[in-house]
Design a protein around this motif. Sequence first.
Motif, PDB file in Angstrom:
ATOM      1  N   SER A  79      -4.775  -6.378  42.740  1.00  0.00           N
ATOM      2  CA  SER A  79      -5.595  -6.718  41.579  1.00  0.00           C
ATOM      3  C   SER A  79      -7.066  -6.732  41.973  1.00  0.00           C
ATOM      4  N   ASP A  80      -7.914  -6.620  40.961  1.00  0.00           N
ATOM      5  CA  ASP A  80      -9.359  -6.681  41.176  1.00  0.00           C
ATOM      6  C   ASP A  80      -9.899  -8.099  41.100  1.00  0.00           C
ATOM      7  N   ARG A  81      -9.116  -8.979  40.475  1.00  0.00           N
ATOM      8  CA  ARG A  81      -9.608 -10.339  40.244  1.00  0.00           C
ATOM      9  C   ARG A  81      -8.427 -11.291  40.132  1.00  0.00           C
ATOM     10  N   VAL A  82      -8.560 -12.472  40.681  1.00  0.00           N
ATOM     11  CA  VAL A  82      -7.524 -13.494  40.592  1.00  0.00           C
ATOM     12  C   VAL A  82      -8.137 -14.744  39.948  1.00  0.00           C
ATOM     13  N   ILE A  83      -7.518 -15.195  38.855  1.00  0.00           N
ATOM     14  CA  ILE A  83      -7.974 -16.411  38.177  1.00  0.00           C
ATOM     15  C   ILE A  83      -6.820 -17.407  38.172  1.00  0.00           C
ATOM     16  N   VAL A  84      -7.076 -18.606  38.625  1.00  0.00           N
ATOM     17  CA  VAL A  84      -6.056 -19.658  38.668  1.00  0.00           C
ATOM     18  C   VAL A  84      -6.349 -20.656  37.561  1.00  0.00           C
ATOM     19  N   PHE A  85      -5.335 -20.964  36.750  1.00  0.00           N
ATOM     20  CA  PHE A  85      -5.483 -21.908  35.645  1.00  0.00           C
ATOM     21  C   PHE A  85      -4.643 -23.152  35.913  1.00  0.00           C
ATOM     22  N   LEU A  86      -5.306 -24.239  36.264  1.00  0.00           N
ATOM     23  CA  LEU A  86      -4.641 -25.532  36.440  1.00  0.00           C
ATOM     24  C   LEU A  86      -4.456 -26.169  35.072  1.00  0.00           C
ATOM     25  N   ASN A  87      -3.213 -26.491  34.722  1.00  0.00           N
ATOM     26  CA  ASN A  87      -2.887 -27.093  33.420  1.00  0.00           C
ATOM     27  C   ASN A  87      -2.850 -28.604  33.561  1.00  0.00           C
ATOM     28  N   THR A  88      -3.776 -29.298  32.914  1.00  0.00           N
ATOM     29  CA  THR A  88      -3.822 -30.761  33.031  1.00  0.00           C
ATOM     30  C   THR A  88      -4.075 -31.404  31.673  1.00  0.00           C
ATOM     31  N   GLN A  89      -3.800 -32.686  31.642  1.00  0.00           N
ATOM     32  CA  GLN A  89      -4.062 -33.505  30.463  1.00  0.00           C
ATOM     33  C   GLN A  89      -5.084 -34.564  30.851  1.00  0.00           C
ATOM     34  N   ASN A  90      -6.073 -34.755  29.989  1.00  0.00           N
ATOM     35  CA  ASN A  90      -7.178 -35.642  30.342  1.00  0.00           C
ATOM     36  C   ASN A  90      -7.680 -36.371  29.106  1.00  0.00           C
ATOM     37  N   GLU A  91      -8.639 -37.267  29.317  1.00  0.00           N
ATOM     38  CA  GLU A  91      -9.331 -37.909  28.202  1.00  0.00           C
ATOM     39  C   GLU A  91     -10.817 -37.618  28.295  1.00  0.00           C
ATOM     40  N   ILE A  92     -11.426 -37.362  27.138  1.00  0.00           N
ATOM     41  CA  ILE A  92     -12.862 -37.157  27.048  1.00  0.00           C
ATOM     42  C   ILE A  92     -13.400 -38.153  26.035  1.00  0.00           C
ATOM     43  N   ASN A  93     -14.163 -39.117  26.519  1.00  0.00           N
ATOM     44  CA  ASN A  93     -14.720 -40.167  25.650  1.00  0.00           C
ATOM     45  C   ASN A  93     -13.635 -40.872  24.844  1.00  0.00           C
ATOM     46  N   GLY A  94     -12.459 -41.049  25.464  1.00  0.00           N
ATOM     47  CA  GLY A  94     -11.378 -41.764  24.816  1.00  0.00           C
ATOM     48  C   GLY A  94     -10.469 -40.897  23.975  1.00  0.00           C
ATOM     49  N   TYR A  95     -10.773 -39.596  23.851  1.00  0.00           N
ATOM     50  CA  TYR A  95      -9.931 -38.670  23.083  1.00  0.00           C
ATOM     51  C   TYR A  95      -9.027 -37.896  24.041  1.00  0.00           C
ATOM     52  N   ARG A  96      -7.754 -37.838  23.724  1.00  0.00           N
ATOM     53  CA  ARG A  96      -6.791 -37.155  24.578  1.00  0.00           C
ATOM     54  C   ARG A  96      -6.930 -35.638  24.397  1.00  0.00           C
ATOM     55  N   ARG A  97      -6.990 -34.902  25.529  1.00  0.00           N
ATOM     56  CA  ARG A  97      -7.156 -33.461  25.482  1.00  0.00           C
ATOM     57  C   ARG A  97      -6.271 -32.793  26.524  1.00  0.00           C
ATOM     58  N   TRP A  98      -5.864 -31.546  26.237  1.00  0.00           N
ATOM     59  CA  TRP A  98      -5.301 -30.678  27.263  1.00  0.00           C
ATOM     60  C   TRP A  98      -6.423 -29.786  27.785  1.00  0.00           C
ATOM     61  N   SER A  99      -6.317 -29.389  29.042  1.00  0.00           N
ATOM     62  CA  SER A  99      -7.405 -28.609  29.614  1.00  0.00           C
ATOM     63  C   SER A  99      -6.886 -27.596  30.622  1.00  0.00           C
ATOM     64  N   VAL A 100      -7.751 -26.624  30.914  1.00  0.00           N
ATOM     65  CA  VAL A 100      -7.504 -25.604  31.922  1.00  0.00           C
ATOM     66  C   VAL A 100      -8.652 -25.677  32.922  1.00  0.00           C
ATOM     67  N   ASN A 101      -8.317 -25.958  34.188  1.00  0.00           N
ATOM     68  CA  ASN A 101      -9.348 -26.174  35.216  1.00  0.00           C
ATOM     69  C   ASN A 101     -10.351 -27.235  34.776  1.00  0.00           C
ATOM     70  N   ASN A 102      -9.829 -28.277  34.139  1.00  0.00           N
ATOM     71  CA  ASN A 102     -10.613 -29.416  33.663  1.00  0.00           C
ATOM     72  C   ASN A 102     -11.640 -29.040  32.599  1.00  0.00           C
ATOM     73  N   VAL A 103     -11.383 -27.952  31.896  1.00  0.00           N
ATOM     74  CA  VAL A 103     -12.195 -27.562  30.739  1.00  0.00           C
ATOM     75  C   VAL A 103     -11.273 -27.471  29.532  1.00  0.00           C
ATOM     76  N   SER A 104     -11.595 -28.234  28.488  1.00  0.00           N
ATOM     77  CA  SER A 104     -10.803 -28.234  27.266  1.00  0.00           C
ATOM     78  C   SER A 104     -11.455 -27.287  26.258  1.00  0.00           C
ATOM     79  N   PHE A 105     -10.670 -26.334  25.783  1.00  0.00           N
ATOM     80  CA  PHE A 105     -11.197 -25.232  24.977  1.00  0.00           C
ATOM     81  C   PHE A 105     -11.453 -25.651  23.538  1.00  0.00           C
ATOM     82  N   THR A 106     -12.578 -25.199  22.992  1.00  0.00           N
ATOM     83  CA  THR A 106     -12.886 -25.389  21.574  1.00  0.00           C
ATOM     84  C   THR A 106     -13.306 -24.048  20.980  1.00  0.00           C
TER      85      THR A 106
END
Length: 567
Positions: free
Chosen positions: A362-389
Amino acid sequence: MFLKLLALCSFAFLIYAPITEARIRRYKWEVKYEYKSPDCYKKLVITINGKSPGPTILAQEGDTVIVEVTNKLLLENLAIHWHGIRQIGTPWSDGTEGVTQCPVVPGDTFKYEFKVDRAGTYLYHAHYGMQRESGLYGSIRVSVRDNFTEPFAYDYDRSIILTDWYHKSTNEQATGLSSKPFVWVGEPQSLLIQGKGKFNCSSSSLTADTCNTSNPECSPYAITVIPRKTYRLRVASLTALSALSFQIEGHNMTVVEADGHYVEPFVVKNLFIYSGETYSVLIKADQDPSRNYWMTTNVVSRTPVNTSEGLGFLNYYPNHPRRSPPTVAPAGPIWNDTAPRLNQSLAIKAHHDFIVTPPTTSDRVIVFLNTQNEINGYRRWSVNNVSFTLPHTPYLIALKKKLHYVFSQTPPPEGYDFVNYNIYVQNPNATTTSNAIYRLGFNTTVDIILQNANTMLPSNSETHPWHLHGHDFWVLGYGEGKFDMNKDPKKYNLLNPIMKNTVPLHPYGWTALRFKADNPGAWLFHCHIDSHFYMGMGVVFEEGINKVGELPSSIMGCGETKGFGKP
């Protein structure tokens, strides 16, 4: 005499000449809410032309499908995704609100037009908010070209979709997910087979008008079979939350297709299936023809709390299709036994006559860590600690029109702290929200490593079915524990990997994928569990945007595109 001979020759030509010309398949749909009782409990359901599931789209490889959709939901927007259709040359018809189009507002009619370039079993469903689980879904069945012989034989072809079913509306569920404190949607009330289930109406708080088990709308779904015939059963899942097993009492199933690709056949008693997946299995009607048999579906990978199992009948002709089998419905597999589910995933290989060999590197390898977190008290799912909007302006339009200011230009992370991160414990992750995207070099080969981890609950890791729009990918491997960048790629299956568009990420495990970024557009890659994607579990890939043709004005009208395409 000459005219008779001419007529006979013309008739013979019609019989024997191969019909290869592609056709246009036209559908007109009216989407609205109606009161229905899919599991005997009466609630508002989104219907297409009065039905849920909606009409099956039937086409042949190479055909063009045109669907005119009129939104009569009164108070809600709409978008419909054609799940598994790669939309080569028509990225604006992918039907993904916020990514490839603005939503269809109430009262408007929107035309989707696309080519079905490969035979197989596919789906369509709502892709606006969490609407899919309100009943807006259906099957797409694409037959092979004339004179093409599939690598298996059967007498008849049937389709079923498995879903889970909630009694709360999607608006109620979404409100709870967006609240502080967090209100989880809970487990579904029922499992449906082709839109039919059976909720226990015995609760004293339910009236016969609200829940009635004698309502014909919730009579068990039956597939009628003729003894000694072989059936191709196309089984798909569009659950909102649940991973499922599917089984037919007394009958083995031979898996022959997955997500539109032929599989080296293997036999199962329990077919494990995750939201967004499709399979074709062959069954032989070779049991005692004097009775009917149970078709059942059960929750796996989650504690099946108060969820009514899905029940249907395999109806042996000439028995009555509503005649119950004389046996008790067989129990499904143990819900928390991961091993057989992982074994099925590993067993799915490309058919030996239909192997599409992946690039060796491959030309590029991207790893996606699947985690669950809270942001300002709101529950979110995230990828590499970034929650998508999602931005207010769809990515496809913003990229093509160079409206770079409408979403973040900061590249999202391509990995996590591999050395120090412990996937087996709760981690105090510093999570942010972002609408940034991954820009891929056109025609490059990309590896995606999905890495599962612990949620915010102790000793808990969930199953995530990941779906890629606009592409199929090679499934290179699965593993348990943390992915090892040095050792695990040496175990990749580069000989006969199956190609799919949806793949499970098992608890505390990893899944490795490879795909070619060869389809110009903006494409969503996300967890197919409704609530997980709603809470941020997804990313967007951009590739070859300069090769995308002129965008139709019909996809515009929201965000920064208000007034676009108008004189």
